[in-house]
Design an enzyme around this catalytic site. Structure first.
Site, PDB file in Angstrom:
ATOM      1  N   ASP B   7       0.885  -1.168   0.000  1.00 41.52           N
ATOM      2  CA  ASP B   7       0.000   0.000   0.000  1.00 41.52           C
ATOM      3  C   ASP B   7       0.920   1.215   0.000  1.00 41.52           C
ATOM      4  O   ASP B   7       1.442   1.606   1.043  1.00 41.52           O
ATOM      5  CB  ASP B   7      -0.889  -0.016   1.252  1.00 41.52           C
ATOM      6  N   GLU B  68      -1.245  -1.227  -4.823  1.00 38.33           N
ATOM      7  CA  GLU B  68      -2.501  -0.500  -4.999  1.00 38.33           C
ATOM      8  C   GLU B  68      -2.377   0.455  -6.176  1.00 38.33           C
ATOM      9  O   GLU B  68      -1.392   1.177  -6.318  1.00 38.33           O
ATOM     10  CB  GLU B  68      -2.862   0.289  -3.736  1.00 38.33           C
ATOM     11  N   ASP B 141      -2.673   1.066   6.885  1.00 36.86           N
ATOM     12  CA  ASP B 141      -1.824   0.794   5.712  1.00 36.86           C
ATOM     13  C   ASP B 141      -1.326  -0.658   5.725  1.00 36.86           C
ATOM     14  O   ASP B 141      -1.151  -1.270   4.671  1.00 36.86           O
ATOM     15  CB  ASP B 141      -0.609   1.740   5.700  1.00 36.86           C
TER      16      ASP B 141
END
Lengths: 175, 175
Positions: B7, B68, B141
């Site tokens: 992330d 992501e 996260d």
């Protein structure tokens, strides 16, 4: 002082090496563009850009690297690739312990042409004149990379020295 | 199949390693966050993130990396750092010849919770349940990185195989 200017981009990443000092003539050492094709996946394209930058750092051994500062409000269709390429450029320099400075497009235009709103043609013409070239470097990304390097030389790397000092102080504190 | 989910972020970059296969139980291998402090210059912060990702690739030897997908319309104040960190993550994987897949936040939410509009708490709770953890991984996260890895395992890496085939075909053409 030898500076590598990088105009980051995913399709065309401009690279330009200029040698010179404040108040002395500037010399073009090398100029070019790393191109990647949209039919490759993004990770492979970014890797090609990184390899291109690495090659130039290895071959031309600049003393500093100047990268165009990218803003979130720039062209949305290309902003992600531009941001990613600029990150790779910064890290490639940092990994070698080279100072990295970011200059905005208006700072670069103002530095080389005296006008922060100069257009591409004016910047290209001034770059050619300052480097005593018979033609304007093409594409525009290549001319922009040279303009970045020139801006950096003329700003005397002061920003670098400040940032490096801050980094050193911060590193000392966190130890 | 062992997957590293990333992330991306400049202040906090979530990392999570999950092992598993479609239709089989998932196992948490490692989860964590690379943090960088805003008092360092951006190039140094990006370099620290790259070093963190490299360390995880080296230590955990994943078969694939899931990052992501960042959109230009995301939060403007953090978008540049996020884009730059995602580029570094992709290149770190590509350099090792690992397949890299990008999954959007809605794809990840839909995959782990069945709802593309699930909130952070729902995603965290599902990640904990799927990995049989007694607590939700923190910060968000870290949980998001695990959710990315799970999404990737469940999608069976099909996207990867397509992209790698396209890349191979394109590389063949350009020779």
């Amino acid at each position: 002082m030898r500076v590598l200017g990088i105009d980051p981009g995913l399709t065309r990443c401009g690279l330009g090496i200029v040698e010179g000092d404040i108040g002395r003539p500037l010399t073009l050492i090398a100029v070019g563009v790393v191109r990647t094709t949209p039919d490759l996946p993004i990770p492979q394209r970014l890797m090609q850009i990184e390899q291109g930058i690495e090659l130039w750092l290895e071959e031309h051994r600049p003393d500093a690297v100047a990268v165009e500062r990218v803003f979130a409000r720039s062209d949305v269709s290309t902003i992600m690739g531009t941001a990613q390429a600029s990150g790779l450029a910064m890290v490639a320099a940092a990994r070698r312990g080279l100072p990295v400075a970011l200059h905005t497009p208006s700072e670069v235009k103002a530095a080389v042409s005296g006008n922060g709103r100069a257009d591409k043609a004016q910047v290209g013409a001034m770059v050619a004149r300052l480097l005593r070239l018979t033609e304007v470097p093409k594409p525009a990304d290549a001319a922009d990379a040279l303009a970045l390097a020139i801006t950096h030389i003329w700003r005397g790397g002061a920003q670098n020295r400040i940032e490096m000092a801050i980094a050193k102080a911060a590193a000392g504190r966190s130890r």
